[in-house]
Design a protein around this motif. Structure first.
Motif, PDB file in Angstrom:
ATOM      1  N   LEU A  22      14.487  -0.413  -4.337  1.00 56.09           N
ATOM      2  CA  LEU A  22      15.525   0.397  -3.713  1.00 56.09           C
ATOM      3  C   LEU A  22      16.899  -0.067  -4.171  1.00 56.09           C
ATOM      4  N   ALA A  23      17.811   0.869  -4.244  1.00 56.07           N
ATOM      5  CA  ALA A  23      19.198   0.524  -4.551  1.00 56.07           C
ATOM      6  C   ALA A  23      19.843  -0.080  -3.306  1.00 56.07           C
ATOM      7  N   VAL A  24      20.791  -0.967  -3.502  1.00 55.56           N
ATOM      8  CA  VAL A  24      21.516  -1.577  -2.388  1.00 55.56           C
ATOM      9  C   VAL A  24      22.198  -0.471  -1.591  1.00 55.56           C
ATOM     10  N   GLY A  25      22.092  -0.540  -0.279  1.00 49.82           N
ATOM     11  CA  GLY A  25      22.717   0.438   0.594  1.00 49.82           C
ATOM     12  C   GLY A  25      21.849   1.648   0.918  1.00 49.82           C
ATOM     13  N   THR A  26      20.620   1.701   0.391  1.00 47.98           N
ATOM     14  CA  THR A  26      19.725   2.816   0.667  1.00 47.98           C
ATOM     15  C   THR A  26      19.254   2.748   2.114  1.00 47.98           C
ATOM     16  N   ARG A  27      19.370   3.876   2.832  1.00 51.87           N
ATOM     17  CA  ARG A  27      18.878   3.935   4.208  1.00 51.87           C
ATOM     18  C   ARG A  27      17.379   4.202   4.176  1.00 51.87           C
ATOM     19  N   VAL A  28      16.643   3.544   5.045  1.00 48.74           N
ATOM     20  CA  VAL A  28      15.191   3.693   5.097  1.00 48.74           C
ATOM     21  C   VAL A  28      14.733   3.871   6.536  1.00 48.74           C
ATOM     22  N   ARG A  29      13.537   4.362   6.702  1.00 47.01           N
ATOM     23  CA  ARG A  29      12.891   4.438   8.014  1.00 47.01           C
ATOM     24  C   ARG A  29      11.696   3.497   7.956  1.00 47.01           C
ATOM     25  N   ILE A  30      11.545   2.669   8.970  1.00 43.45           N
ATOM     26  CA  ILE A  30      10.467   1.680   8.998  1.00 43.45           C
ATOM     27  C   ILE A  30       9.515   2.016  10.135  1.00 43.45           C
ATOM     28  N   VAL A  31       8.233   2.083   9.824  1.00 42.06           N
ATOM     29  CA  VAL A  31       7.183   2.247  10.820  1.00 42.06           C
ATOM     30  C   VAL A  31       6.360   0.968  10.774  1.00 42.06           C
ATOM     31  N   VAL A  32       6.222   0.294  11.894  1.00 37.46           N
ATOM     32  CA  VAL A  32       5.523  -0.994  11.929  1.00 37.46           C
ATOM     33  C   VAL A  32       4.104  -0.792  12.431  1.00 37.46           C
ATOM     34  N   GLU A  33       3.146  -1.300  11.653  1.00 38.63           N
ATOM     35  CA  GLU A  33       1.732  -1.261  12.024  1.00 38.63           C
ATOM     36  C   GLU A  33       1.191  -2.677  11.888  1.00 38.63           C
ATOM     37  N   SER A  34       0.686  -3.242  12.955  1.00 38.18           N
ATOM     38  CA  SER A  34       0.136  -4.592  12.897  1.00 38.18           C
ATOM     39  C   SER A  34      -1.172  -4.594  12.112  1.00 38.18           C
ATOM     40  N   ILE A  35      -1.354  -5.630  11.326  1.00 38.59           N
ATOM     41  CA  ILE A  35      -2.589  -5.809  10.563  1.00 38.59           C
ATOM     42  C   ILE A  35      -3.328  -6.993  11.163  1.00 38.59           C
ATOM     43  N   LEU A  36      -4.569  -6.768  11.531  1.00 41.04           N
ATOM     44  CA  LEU A  36      -5.364  -7.854  12.085  1.00 41.04           C
ATOM     45  C   LEU A  36      -5.609  -8.906  11.009  1.00 41.04           C
ATOM     46  N   PRO A  37      -5.633 -10.181  11.364  1.00 41.00           N
ATOM     47  CA  PRO A  37      -5.814 -11.239  10.363  1.00 41.00           C
ATOM     48  C   PRO A  37      -7.073 -11.092   9.518  1.00 41.00           C
ATOM     49  N   ASN A  38      -8.168 -10.630  10.117  1.00 39.29           N
ATOM     50  CA  ASN A  38      -9.414 -10.530   9.363  1.00 39.29           C
ATOM     51  C   ASN A  38      -9.584  -9.160   8.712  1.00 39.29           C
ATOM     52  N   GLU A  39      -8.604  -8.284   8.900  1.00 46.00           N
ATOM     53  CA  GLU A  39      -8.682  -6.952   8.305  1.00 46.00           C
ATOM     54  C   GLU A  39      -8.309  -7.055   6.828  1.00 46.00           C
ATOM     55  N   GLN A  40      -9.171  -6.559   5.977  1.00 45.87           N
ATOM     56  CA  GLN A  40      -8.930  -6.620   4.550  1.00 45.87           C
ATOM     57  C   GLN A  40      -8.699  -5.224   4.013  1.00 45.87           C
ATOM     58  N   LYS A  41      -7.858  -5.131   2.997  1.00 45.33           N
ATOM     59  CA  LYS A  41      -7.658  -3.853   2.344  1.00 45.33           C
ATOM     60  C   LYS A  41      -8.934  -3.496   1.610  1.00 45.33           C
ATOM     61  N   PRO A  42      -9.292  -2.231   1.585  1.00 44.49           N
ATOM     62  CA  PRO A  42     -10.474  -1.848   0.806  1.00 44.49           C
ATOM     63  C   PRO A  42     -10.226  -2.058  -0.682  1.00 44.49           C
ATOM     64  N   LYS A  43     -11.248  -2.466  -1.383  1.00 41.39           N
ATOM     65  CA  LYS A  43     -11.130  -2.678  -2.816  1.00 41.39           C
ATOM     66  C   LYS A  43     -11.103  -1.336  -3.538  1.00 41.39           C
ATOM     67  N   SER A  44     -10.410  -1.316  -4.646  1.00 40.83           N
ATOM     68  CA  SER A  44     -10.416  -0.111  -5.468  1.00 40.83           C
ATOM     69  C   SER A  44     -11.767  -0.014  -6.176  1.00 40.83           C
ATOM     70  N   PHE A  45     -12.057   1.156  -6.726  1.00 41.33           N
ATOM     71  CA  PHE A  45     -13.304   1.339  -7.462  1.00 41.33           C
ATOM     72  C   PHE A  45     -13.397   0.332  -8.609  1.00 41.33           C
ATOM     73  N   LEU A  46     -12.304   0.155  -9.348  1.00 48.59           N
ATOM     74  CA  LEU A  46     -12.338  -0.759 -10.487  1.00 48.59           C
ATOM     75  C   LEU A  46     -12.556  -2.208 -10.054  1.00 48.59           C
ATOM     76  N   GLN A  47     -11.946  -2.611  -8.936  1.00 51.05           N
ATOM     77  CA  GLN A  47     -12.177  -3.968  -8.425  1.00 51.05           C
ATOM     78  C   GLN A  47     -13.643  -4.144  -8.043  1.00 51.05           C
ATOM     79  N   THR A  48     -14.222  -3.150  -7.402  1.00 53.82           N
ATOM     80  CA  THR A  48     -15.631  -3.217  -7.017  1.00 53.82           C
ATOM     81  C   THR A  48     -16.526  -3.276  -8.245  1.00 53.82           C
ATOM     82  N   ALA A  49     -16.269  -2.396  -9.217  1.00 56.57           N
ATOM     83  CA  ALA A  49     -17.079  -2.368 -10.437  1.00 56.57           C
ATOM     84  C   ALA A  49     -17.000  -3.703 -11.170  1.00 56.57           C
ATOM     85  N   LYS A  50     -15.814  -4.271 -11.261  1.00 54.34           N
ATOM     86  CA  LYS A  50     -15.645  -5.551 -11.953  1.00 54.34           C
ATOM     87  C   LYS A  50     -16.387  -6.674 -11.216  1.00 54.34           C
TER      88      LYS A  50
END
Length: 77
Positions: A22-50
């Motif tokens: 972002l450029a300095v001074g850009t206005r943004v909107r922030i939505v906060v969503e808590s992530i559980l410690p044991n919650e993992q992002k799903p792997k992409s197809f390529l990560q799974t295949a590898k």
């Protein structure tokens, strides 16, 4: 523009894990969503295949039917 980032709350402010594009001074909107410690992002197809560490013939993508269905073809194939 939509960017998804992760941050850690240090008790006072959010500390970004990656820099924002972002450029300095850009206005943004922030939505906060808590992530559980044991919650993992799903792997992409390529990560799974590898991660499967599959082994096969070097020409498998060119002759997939031959390997999947054990089709017999001519020597010129």
């Amino acid at each position: 523009m939509l960017q998804e980032i992760e941050a850690i709350f240090d008790g006072t402010a959010l500390q970004l894990e990656t820099p924002l594009n972002l450029a300095v001074g850009t206005r943004v909107r922030i939505v906060v969503e808590s992530i559980l410690p044991n919650e993992q992002k799903p792997k992409s197809f390529l990560q799974t295949a590898k991660s499967l560490q599959l082994q096969g013939e070097p020409d498998w993508s060119e002759k997939v039917d031959r390997y999947l269905y054990r089709e017999v073809s001519s020597e010129n194939d």
